[in-house]
Design a protein around this motif. Structure first.
Motif, PDB file in Angstrom:
ATOM      1  N   GLY A  59       0.829  -1.192   0.000  1.00  0.00           N
ATOM      2  CA  GLY A  59       0.000   0.000   0.000  1.00  0.00           C
ATOM      3  C   GLY A  59       0.861   1.239   0.000  1.00  0.00           C
ATOM      4  N   ILE A  60       0.192   2.373  -0.174  1.00  0.00           N
ATOM      5  CA  ILE A  60       0.904   3.644  -0.109  1.00  0.00           C
ATOM      6  C   ILE A  60       0.387   4.427   1.083  1.00  0.00           C
ATOM      7  CG2 ILE A  60       1.349   3.759  -2.581  1.00  0.00           C
ATOM      8  CD1 ILE A  60      -0.914   5.899  -2.655  1.00  0.00           C
ATOM      9  N   HIS A  61       1.267   5.205   1.659  1.00  0.00           N
ATOM     10  CA  HIS A  61       0.907   6.023   2.808  1.00  0.00           C
ATOM     11  C   HIS A  61       1.576   7.377   2.650  1.00  0.00           C
ATOM     12  CE1 HIS A  61      -0.840   2.560   4.765  1.00  0.00           C
ATOM     13  NE2 HIS A  61       0.208   1.894   4.340  1.00  0.00           N
ATOM     14  N   LYS A  62       0.813   8.431   2.931  1.00  0.00           N
ATOM     15  CA  LYS A  62       1.384   9.770   2.819  1.00  0.00           C
ATOM     16  C   LYS A  62       2.534   9.912   3.807  1.00  0.00           C
ATOM     17  CE  LYS A  62       0.118  14.402   1.873  1.00  0.00           C
ATOM     18  NZ  LYS A  62      -0.961  15.301   1.556  1.00  0.00           N
ATOM     19  N   TRP A  63       3.655  10.409   3.321  1.00  0.00           N
ATOM     20  CA  TRP A  63       4.872  10.563   4.117  1.00  0.00           C
ATOM     21  C   TRP A  63       4.795  11.924   4.810  1.00  0.00           C
ATOM     22  CZ3 TRP A  63       7.867   7.010   5.748  1.00  0.00           C
ATOM     23  CH2 TRP A  63       9.208   7.204   6.047  1.00  0.00           C
ATOM     24  N   PRO A  64       4.979  11.975   6.137  1.00  0.00           N
ATOM     25  CA  PRO A  64       4.860  13.236   6.868  1.00  0.00           C
ATOM     26  C   PRO A  64       5.870  14.284   6.398  1.00  0.00           C
ATOM     27  CG  PRO A  64       5.048  11.358   8.374  1.00  0.00           C
ATOM     28  CD  PRO A  64       5.322  10.855   7.004  1.00  0.00           C
ATOM     29  N   THR A  65       5.438  15.527   6.372  1.00  0.00           N
ATOM     30  CA  THR A  65       6.296  16.626   5.920  1.00  0.00           C
ATOM     31  C   THR A  65       7.620  16.655   6.658  1.00  0.00           C
ATOM     32  OG1 THR A  65       4.324  17.911   5.402  1.00  0.00           O
ATOM     33  CG2 THR A  65       6.382  19.119   5.562  1.00  0.00           C
ATOM     34  N   GLU A  66       7.592  16.405   7.963  1.00  0.00           N
ATOM     35  CA  GLU A  66       8.836  16.470   8.741  1.00  0.00           C
ATOM     36  C   GLU A  66       9.816  15.353   8.376  1.00  0.00           C
ATOM     37  OE1 GLU A  66       5.721  14.317  11.216  1.00  0.00           O
ATOM     38  OE2 GLU A  66       5.764  16.195  10.117  1.00  0.00           O
ATOM     39  N   ARG A  67       9.357  14.357   7.602  1.00  0.00           N
ATOM     40  CA  ARG A  67      10.250  13.266   7.196  1.00  0.00           C
ATOM     41  C   ARG A  67      10.672  13.370   5.726  1.00  0.00           C
ATOM     42  NH1 ARG A  67       8.935   7.668   9.706  1.00  0.00           N
ATOM     43  NH2 ARG A  67      11.119   7.446   9.164  1.00  0.00           N
ATOM     44  N   HIS A  68      10.242  14.447   5.040  1.00  0.00           N
ATOM     45  CA  HIS A  68      10.671  14.645   3.654  1.00  0.00           C
ATOM     46  C   HIS A  68      12.195  14.684   3.608  1.00  0.00           C
ATOM     47  CE1 HIS A  68       6.755  16.580   1.917  1.00  0.00           C
ATOM     48  NE2 HIS A  68       6.538  15.411   2.502  1.00  0.00           N
ATOM     49  N   GLY A  69      12.772  14.034   2.628  1.00  0.00           N
ATOM     50  CA  GLY A  69      14.220  13.986   2.503  1.00  0.00           C
ATOM     51  C   GLY A  69      14.840  12.738   3.098  1.00  0.00           C
ATOM     52  N   GLU A  70      14.045  11.941   3.832  1.00  0.00           N
ATOM     53  CA  GLU A  70      14.541  10.666   4.366  1.00  0.00           C
ATOM     54  C   GLU A  70      14.290   9.575   3.320  1.00  0.00           C
ATOM     55  OE1 GLU A  70      12.914   9.594   8.158  1.00  0.00           O
ATOM     56  OE2 GLU A  70      13.173  11.612   8.943  1.00  0.00           O
ATOM     57  N   PHE A  71      15.332   8.949   2.889  1.00  0.00           N
ATOM     58  CA  PHE A  71      15.224   7.870   1.916  1.00  0.00           C
ATOM     59  C   PHE A  71      15.978   6.660   2.431  1.00  0.00           C
ATOM     60  CE2 PHE A  71      14.880  11.838  -0.417  1.00  0.00           C
ATOM     61  CZ  PHE A  71      13.721  11.621  -1.152  1.00  0.00           C
ATOM     62  N   TYR A  72      15.483   5.482   2.115  1.00  0.00           N
ATOM     63  CA  TYR A  72      16.094   4.247   2.578  1.00  0.00           C
ATOM     64  C   TYR A  72      16.344   3.335   1.388  1.00  0.00           C
ATOM     65  CZ  TYR A  72      14.446   6.111   6.975  1.00  0.00           C
ATOM     66  OH  TYR A  72      14.216   6.934   8.026  1.00  0.00           O
ATOM     67  N   THR A  73      17.383   2.556   1.472  1.00  0.00           N
ATOM     68  CA  THR A  73      17.733   1.618   0.407  1.00  0.00           C
ATOM     69  C   THR A  73      16.582   0.665   0.129  1.00  0.00           C
ATOM     70  OG1 THR A  73      20.047   1.710   1.048  1.00  0.00           O
ATOM     71  CG2 THR A  73      19.381  -0.169  -0.309  1.00  0.00           C
ATOM     72  N   GLY A  74      16.218   0.543  -1.133  1.00  0.00           N
ATOM     73  CA  GLY A  74      15.207  -0.424  -1.550  1.00  0.00           C
ATOM     74  C   GLY A  74      13.776   0.046  -1.446  1.00  0.00           C
ATOM     75  N   GLU A  75      13.540   1.288  -1.022  1.00  0.00           N
ATOM     76  CA  GLU A  75      12.153   1.734  -0.900  1.00  0.00           C
ATOM     77  C   GLU A  75      11.746   2.548  -2.130  1.00  0.00           C
ATOM     78  OE1 GLU A  75      11.406   4.247   2.416  1.00  0.00           O
ATOM     79  OE2 GLU A  75      12.367   5.960   1.528  1.00  0.00           O
ATOM     80  N   SER A  76      10.442   2.737  -2.248  1.00  0.00           N
ATOM     81  CA  SER A  76       9.898   3.535  -3.348  1.00  0.00           C
ATOM     82  C   SER A  76       9.039   4.639  -2.770  1.00  0.00           C
ATOM     83  CB  SER A  76       9.043   2.672  -4.276  1.00  0.00           C
ATOM     84  OG  SER A  76       9.813   1.673  -4.871  1.00  0.00           O
ATOM     85  N   GLN A  77       9.111   5.803  -3.383  1.00  0.00           N
ATOM     86  CA  GLN A  77       8.283   6.931  -2.980  1.00  0.00           C
ATOM     87  C   GLN A  77       7.747   7.614  -4.226  1.00  0.00           C
ATOM     88  OE1 GLN A  77      10.575   9.528  -0.450  1.00  0.00           O
ATOM     89  NE2 GLN A  77      10.477   8.119   1.268  1.00  0.00           N
ATOM     90  N   TYR A  78       6.532   8.147  -4.116  1.00  0.00           N
ATOM     91  CA  TYR A  78       5.937   8.967  -5.160  1.00  0.00           C
ATOM     92  C   TYR A  78       5.995  10.408  -4.683  1.00  0.00           C
ATOM     93  CZ  TYR A  78       3.876   4.751  -7.138  1.00  0.00           C
ATOM     94  OH  TYR A  78       3.683   3.527  -7.692  1.00  0.00           O
ATOM     95  N   CYS A  79       6.513  11.283  -5.518  1.00  0.00           N
ATOM     96  CA  CYS A  79       6.621  12.697  -5.154  1.00  0.00           C
ATOM     97  C   CYS A  79       5.831  13.524  -6.155  1.00  0.00           C
ATOM     98  CB  CYS A  79       8.077  13.151  -5.163  1.00  0.00           C
ATOM     99  SG  CYS A  79       9.123  12.214  -4.059  1.00  0.00           S
TER     100      CYS A  79
END
Length: 80
Positions: A59-79
Motif C-alpha cells: 500500500g501507499i501512505h502519505k509521508w509526513p512533511t517532517e520526514r521529507h528527505g529521508e530515503f532508505y535503500t530499496g524503498e519507493s516513494q511517489y513525489c
C-alpha cells in the motif's frame, strides 16, 4: 531475448487499455484522495508489510512533511 514485443507482456504498455487500467487501479487507492489539490511537495511511501498469516500487504501512505528527505535503500516513494 528473441521474443517479439507483440508476444510479450510489454506489448500494451502505453496503450489506451493500459492507461485505463492504471487509472482504474489508482482510483481505488484511498490514500490518493486530495493529492495535488494544494501547492507544495507531497510524498507517498510504498510500504510492504505482512499480515498475521505472513502474507504481503502492499500500500501507499502519505509521508509526513517532517520526514521529507529521508530515503532508505530499496524503498519507493511517489513525489508530487
Amino acid at each position: 531475448m528473441d521474443t517479439p514485443l507483440e508476444e510479450s507482456n510489454l506489448a500494451y504498455i502505453g496503450s489506451d487499455q493500459d492507461k485505463a487500467a492504471r487509472q482504474a487501479a489508482a482510483a481505488l487507492e484511498v490514500h490518493w484522495e486530495g493529492a495535488g489539490e494544494t501547492e507544495g511537495v507531497e510524498i507517498w511511501r510504498v510500504e510492504n508489510t505482512r499480515n498475521q498469516h505472513d502474507v504481503p500487504v502492499f500500500g501507499i501512505h502519505k509521508w509526513p512533511t517532517e520526514r521529507h528527505g529521508e530515503f532508505y535503500t530499496g524503498e519507493s516513494q511517489y513525489c508530487i
